[in-house]
Write a protein that holds these residues in place. Sequence first.
Motif, PDB file in Angstrom:
ATOM      1  N   GLY A 154     -26.867   3.975 -34.242  1.00  0.00           N
ATOM      2  CA  GLY A 154     -27.716   4.423 -34.910  1.00  0.00           C
ATOM      3  C   GLY A 154     -28.206   5.941 -35.021  1.00  0.00           C
ATOM      4  O   GLY A 154     -28.342   6.605 -33.997  1.00  0.00           O
ATOM      5  N   TRP A 155     -28.243   6.483 -36.239  1.00  0.00           N
ATOM      6  CA  TRP A 155     -28.416   8.051 -36.550  1.00  0.00           C
ATOM      7  C   TRP A 155     -27.061   8.742 -35.910  1.00  0.00           C
ATOM      8  O   TRP A 155     -26.322   9.205 -36.649  1.00  0.00           O
ATOM      9  CB  TRP A 155     -29.485   8.408 -35.729  1.00  0.00           C
ATOM     10  CG  TRP A 155     -29.552   9.912 -35.641  1.00  0.00           C
ATOM     11  CD1 TRP A 155     -30.003  10.775 -34.476  1.00  0.00           C
ATOM     12  CD2 TRP A 155     -29.557  10.904 -36.680  1.00  0.00           C
ATOM     13  NE1 TRP A 155     -29.815  12.257 -34.832  1.00  0.00           N
ATOM     14  CE2 TRP A 155     -29.664  12.266 -36.031  1.00  0.00           C
ATOM     15  CE3 TRP A 155     -29.376  10.880 -38.097  1.00  0.00           C
ATOM     16  CZ2 TRP A 155     -29.647  13.346 -36.915  1.00  0.00           C
ATOM     17  CZ3 TRP A 155     -29.407  12.003 -38.773  1.00  0.00           C
ATOM     18  CH2 TRP A 155     -29.569  13.335 -38.015  1.00  0.00           C
ATOM     19  N   SER A 156     -26.814   8.882 -34.669  1.00  0.00           N
ATOM     20  CA  SER A 156     -25.598   9.258 -34.230  1.00  0.00           C
ATOM     21  C   SER A 156     -25.421   8.972 -32.634  1.00  0.00           C
ATOM     22  O   SER A 156     -26.118   8.370 -32.127  1.00  0.00           O
ATOM     23  CB  SER A 156     -25.709  10.724 -34.415  1.00  0.00           C
ATOM     24  OG  SER A 156     -24.440  11.594 -33.676  1.00  0.00           O
ATOM     25  N   ILE A 157     -24.030   9.007 -32.169  1.00  0.00           N
ATOM     26  CA  ILE A 157     -23.574   9.149 -30.979  1.00  0.00           C
ATOM     27  C   ILE A 157     -24.378  10.368 -30.320  1.00  0.00           C
ATOM     28  O   ILE A 157     -24.199  11.509 -30.721  1.00  0.00           O
ATOM     29  CB  ILE A 157     -22.356   9.056 -30.671  1.00  0.00           C
ATOM     30  CG1 ILE A 157     -21.616   8.134 -31.343  1.00  0.00           C
ATOM     31  CG2 ILE A 157     -22.029   9.232 -29.125  1.00  0.00           C
ATOM     32  CD1 ILE A 157     -19.910   8.337 -31.467  1.00  0.00           C
ATOM     33  N   VAL A 158     -25.173  10.040 -29.255  1.00  0.00           N
ATOM     34  CA  VAL A 158     -26.026  11.042 -28.847  1.00  0.00           C
ATOM     35  C   VAL A 158     -25.539  11.689 -27.367  1.00  0.00           C
ATOM     36  O   VAL A 158     -25.893  13.050 -26.797  1.00  0.00           O
ATOM     37  CB  VAL A 158     -27.382  10.912 -28.588  1.00  0.00           C
ATOM     38  CG1 VAL A 158     -28.178  10.593 -30.142  1.00  0.00           C
ATOM     39  CG2 VAL A 158     -27.860   9.720 -27.890  1.00  0.00           C
ATOM     40  N   ASP A 159     -25.042  10.687 -26.550  1.00  0.00           N
ATOM     41  CA  ASP A 159     -24.354  11.405 -25.412  1.00  0.00           C
ATOM     42  C   ASP A 159     -23.142  10.613 -24.855  1.00  0.00           C
ATOM     43  O   ASP A 159     -22.776   9.293 -25.263  1.00  0.00           O
ATOM     44  CB  ASP A 159     -25.395  11.058 -24.031  1.00  0.00           C
ATOM     45  CG  ASP A 159     -25.077  12.024 -22.951  1.00  0.00           C
ATOM     46  OD1 ASP A 159     -24.232  13.091 -22.977  1.00  0.00           O
ATOM     47  OD2 ASP A 159     -25.730  11.760 -21.870  1.00  0.00           O
ATOM     48  N   THR A 160     -22.356  11.142 -24.238  1.00  0.00           N
ATOM     49  CA  THR A 160     -21.113  10.587 -23.658  1.00  0.00           C
ATOM     50  C   THR A 160     -20.724  10.895 -22.104  1.00  0.00           C
ATOM     51  O   THR A 160     -21.339  11.958 -21.741  1.00  0.00           O
ATOM     52  CB  THR A 160     -19.757  11.020 -24.445  1.00  0.00           C
ATOM     53  OG1 THR A 160     -19.622  12.553 -24.392  1.00  0.00           O
ATOM     54  CG2 THR A 160     -19.935  10.821 -26.005  1.00  0.00           C
ATOM     55  N   ALA A 161     -20.078  10.129 -21.366  1.00  0.00           N
ATOM     56  CA  ALA A 161     -19.785  10.601 -20.166  1.00  0.00           C
ATOM     57  C   ALA A 161     -18.221   9.815 -19.742  1.00  0.00           C
ATOM     58  O   ALA A 161     -17.851   8.739 -20.163  1.00  0.00           O
ATOM     59  CB  ALA A 161     -20.810   9.921 -19.120  1.00  0.00           C
ATOM     60  N   PHE A 162     -17.627  10.803 -18.994  1.00  0.00           N
ATOM     61  CA  PHE A 162     -16.278  10.208 -18.460  1.00  0.00           C
ATOM     62  C   PHE A 162     -16.642   9.304 -17.009  1.00  0.00           C
ATOM     63  O   PHE A 162     -17.302  10.020 -16.329  1.00  0.00           O
ATOM     64  CB  PHE A 162     -15.251  11.409 -18.154  1.00  0.00           C
ATOM     65  CG  PHE A 162     -14.743  11.823 -19.328  1.00  0.00           C
ATOM     66  CD1 PHE A 162     -13.509  11.365 -19.748  1.00  0.00           C
ATOM     67  CD2 PHE A 162     -15.152  12.848 -19.906  1.00  0.00           C
ATOM     68  CE1 PHE A 162     -12.673  11.893 -20.893  1.00  0.00           C
ATOM     69  CE2 PHE A 162     -14.575  13.713 -21.010  1.00  0.00           C
ATOM     70  CZ  PHE A 162     -13.563  13.105 -21.445  1.00  0.00           C
ATOM     71  N   SER A 163     -15.560   8.416 -16.925  1.00  0.00           N
ATOM     72  CA  SER A 163     -15.765   7.689 -15.496  1.00  0.00           C
ATOM     73  C   SER A 163     -15.228   8.757 -14.596  1.00  0.00           C
ATOM     74  O   SER A 163     -14.414   9.855 -14.862  1.00  0.00           O
ATOM     75  CB  SER A 163     -14.995   6.602 -15.370  1.00  0.00           C
ATOM     76  OG  SER A 163     -13.639   6.596 -15.997  1.00  0.00           O
ATOM     77  N   PRO A 164     -15.540   8.499 -13.155  1.00  0.00           N
ATOM     78  CA  PRO A 164     -14.812   9.588 -12.063  1.00  0.00           C
ATOM     79  C   PRO A 164     -13.392   9.611 -12.066  1.00  0.00           C
ATOM     80  O   PRO A 164     -12.700  10.734 -11.784  1.00  0.00           O
ATOM     81  CB  PRO A 164     -15.633   9.046 -10.980  1.00  0.00           C
ATOM     82  CG  PRO A 164     -16.820   8.501 -11.375  1.00  0.00           C
ATOM     83  CD  PRO A 164     -16.630   7.630 -12.681  1.00  0.00           C
ATOM     84  N   ASP A 165     -12.694   8.295 -12.314  1.00  0.00           N
ATOM     85  CA  ASP A 165     -11.444   8.371 -12.276  1.00  0.00           C
ATOM     86  C   ASP A 165     -10.811   8.697 -13.810  1.00  0.00           C
ATOM     87  O   ASP A 165      -9.334   9.063 -13.852  1.00  0.00           O
ATOM     88  CB  ASP A 165     -10.863   6.815 -11.964  1.00  0.00           C
ATOM     89  CG  ASP A 165     -11.470   5.730 -13.075  1.00  0.00           C
ATOM     90  OD1 ASP A 165     -12.029   6.258 -14.286  1.00  0.00           O
ATOM     91  OD2 ASP A 165     -11.418   4.488 -12.532  1.00  0.00           O
ATOM     92  N   GLY A 166     -11.526   9.042 -14.712  1.00  0.00           N
ATOM     93  CA  GLY A 166     -11.018   9.444 -15.713  1.00  0.00           C
ATOM     94  C   GLY A 166     -10.555   8.389 -16.971  1.00  0.00           C
ATOM     95  O   GLY A 166      -9.712   8.727 -18.019  1.00  0.00           O
ATOM     96  N   ASN A 167     -10.731   7.343 -16.384  1.00  0.00           N
ATOM     97  CA  ASN A 167      -9.872   6.113 -17.344  1.00  0.00           C
ATOM     98  C   ASN A 167     -10.754   5.775 -18.393  1.00  0.00           C
ATOM     99  O   ASN A 167     -10.419   4.950 -19.301  1.00  0.00           O
ATOM    100  CB  ASN A 167      -9.517   5.050 -16.602  1.00  0.00           C
ATOM    101  CG  ASN A 167      -8.439   5.196 -15.478  1.00  0.00           C
ATOM    102  OD1 ASN A 167      -7.446   6.306 -15.813  1.00  0.00           O
ATOM    103  ND2 ASN A 167      -8.520   4.910 -14.298  1.00  0.00           N
ATOM    104  N   PHE A 168     -12.138   5.974 -18.232  1.00  0.00           N
ATOM    105  CA  PHE A 168     -13.265   5.248 -19.265  1.00  0.00           C
ATOM    106  C   PHE A 168     -13.915   6.176 -19.808  1.00  0.00           C
ATOM    107  O   PHE A 168     -14.333   7.141 -19.079  1.00  0.00           O
ATOM    108  CB  PHE A 168     -13.930   4.065 -18.787  1.00  0.00           C
ATOM    109  CG  PHE A 168     -12.972   3.067 -18.521  1.00  0.00           C
ATOM    110  CD1 PHE A 168     -12.723   1.794 -19.254  1.00  0.00           C
ATOM    111  CD2 PHE A 168     -12.393   2.673 -17.100  1.00  0.00           C
ATOM    112  CE1 PHE A 168     -11.825   0.964 -19.169  1.00  0.00           C
ATOM    113  CE2 PHE A 168     -11.636   1.620 -16.818  1.00  0.00           C
ATOM    114  CZ  PHE A 168     -11.348   0.754 -17.773  1.00  0.00           C
TER     115      PHE A 168
END
Length: 398
Positions: free
Chosen positions: A63-77
């Motif tokens: 809705g509207w836009s993607i507003v935030d993102t985050a990497f998992s600590p292991d960098g896989n997700f």
Amino acid sequence: MSTGYIPNKMKRVASYHNKAFCGQFSETGNIFLTACQDQFLRVYDTENGKFKKRKKVAARDVGWSIVDTAFSPDGNFVIYSSWSEFIHMFNIYGEQETHMALDLRPADRRFCLFSLKFSNDNKEILGGANDGCIYVYDREVADRTLRINAHEDDVNCVTFADQSSHILYSGGDDGLVKVWDRRMLSELNPKPVGVLAGHCDGITHIDSKGDARYLISNCKDQTIKLWDVRHLSNEAAQEQTRHATASQNWDYRWQSIPRRSRPKQSLPGDSSVMTYRGHCVLHTLVRSYFSPLYSTGQRYIVSGCATGSLVVYDVLTGKKVARYKEHRSCLRDVAWHPTENTIMSTSWDGSIGCWQYQGGNPDLDDSPDMLAAKMDAKETSRPRRSLRLRNNRRGFFS
């Protein structure tokens, strides 16, 4: 690293047809992720100075836009949020894509998680939302385990204090930064272990130094503040911030900055260590960060700016040491590579910039007032009214 070697020349490495909202490196710096209003997330391989697209992922339930993102600590997700009741998660590596929806079960269907973070043990996801609550999602039990009434208005940002993930910070449109102990979080008694007061408008972003002592907050009052959690604010100072924030009736998304919203003096009881001025916070939740430990010793603060400028401050002196303008529209997100002297900028003009040092002196033009005067108040985003503004409007027209 001295101020003479701050990255100062930008190369445009990606361009989109819509506003770019998020751009961040993975913990190792080998992957760079962008999120755009065109509802796509793009994963780039940045190992050994490369910038090569690895995959393009269509976001779900946007809705509207993607507003935030985050990497998992292991960098896989990667996890991402939007105006949706769900957090979505997908894998970076592997030929087969895994794309999951994590239900937060909010009370209101008009819901958005403005900020989200993985815990360092990879077991929990922390989020801050427009209903004034902090959410905790447990990946092992695949369910939301906590919903804490944290702020009197939108929770715009959350982060962990250090790698233990025991202490966390939240910032809201009530102007307060709150300190919480994860081990003591309770829905029945949602009480922070401390509060930091001194801003006079809503907080747009917070970043921890990673030592469980210092953090910075970016704010709609056009300042960044440095805090030491060993010096918390008393109730009188908190009330000063509440009063100052409640008296704000402008909308930063589409209105120009009122002069009274750019304070020259600190509020009584302001417990911040340092205040940084020289960038603009308009249109969206503009972000700011400590520079990396490995290459800079965290000596600097790098910030986006509504003018499209990349702004760098010296943490210790409070002075603006660089300001470079290459973007045509609001620079919402910035990312300094964890080990290399490279900064990535993510702008609403749809471009991703790669900044590196190529000689020359820093550009230090424009005072905060001059920056405000240059802003085009016609640049608007979809209405996202904070609880305070929404209630004020209701009272006005009732």
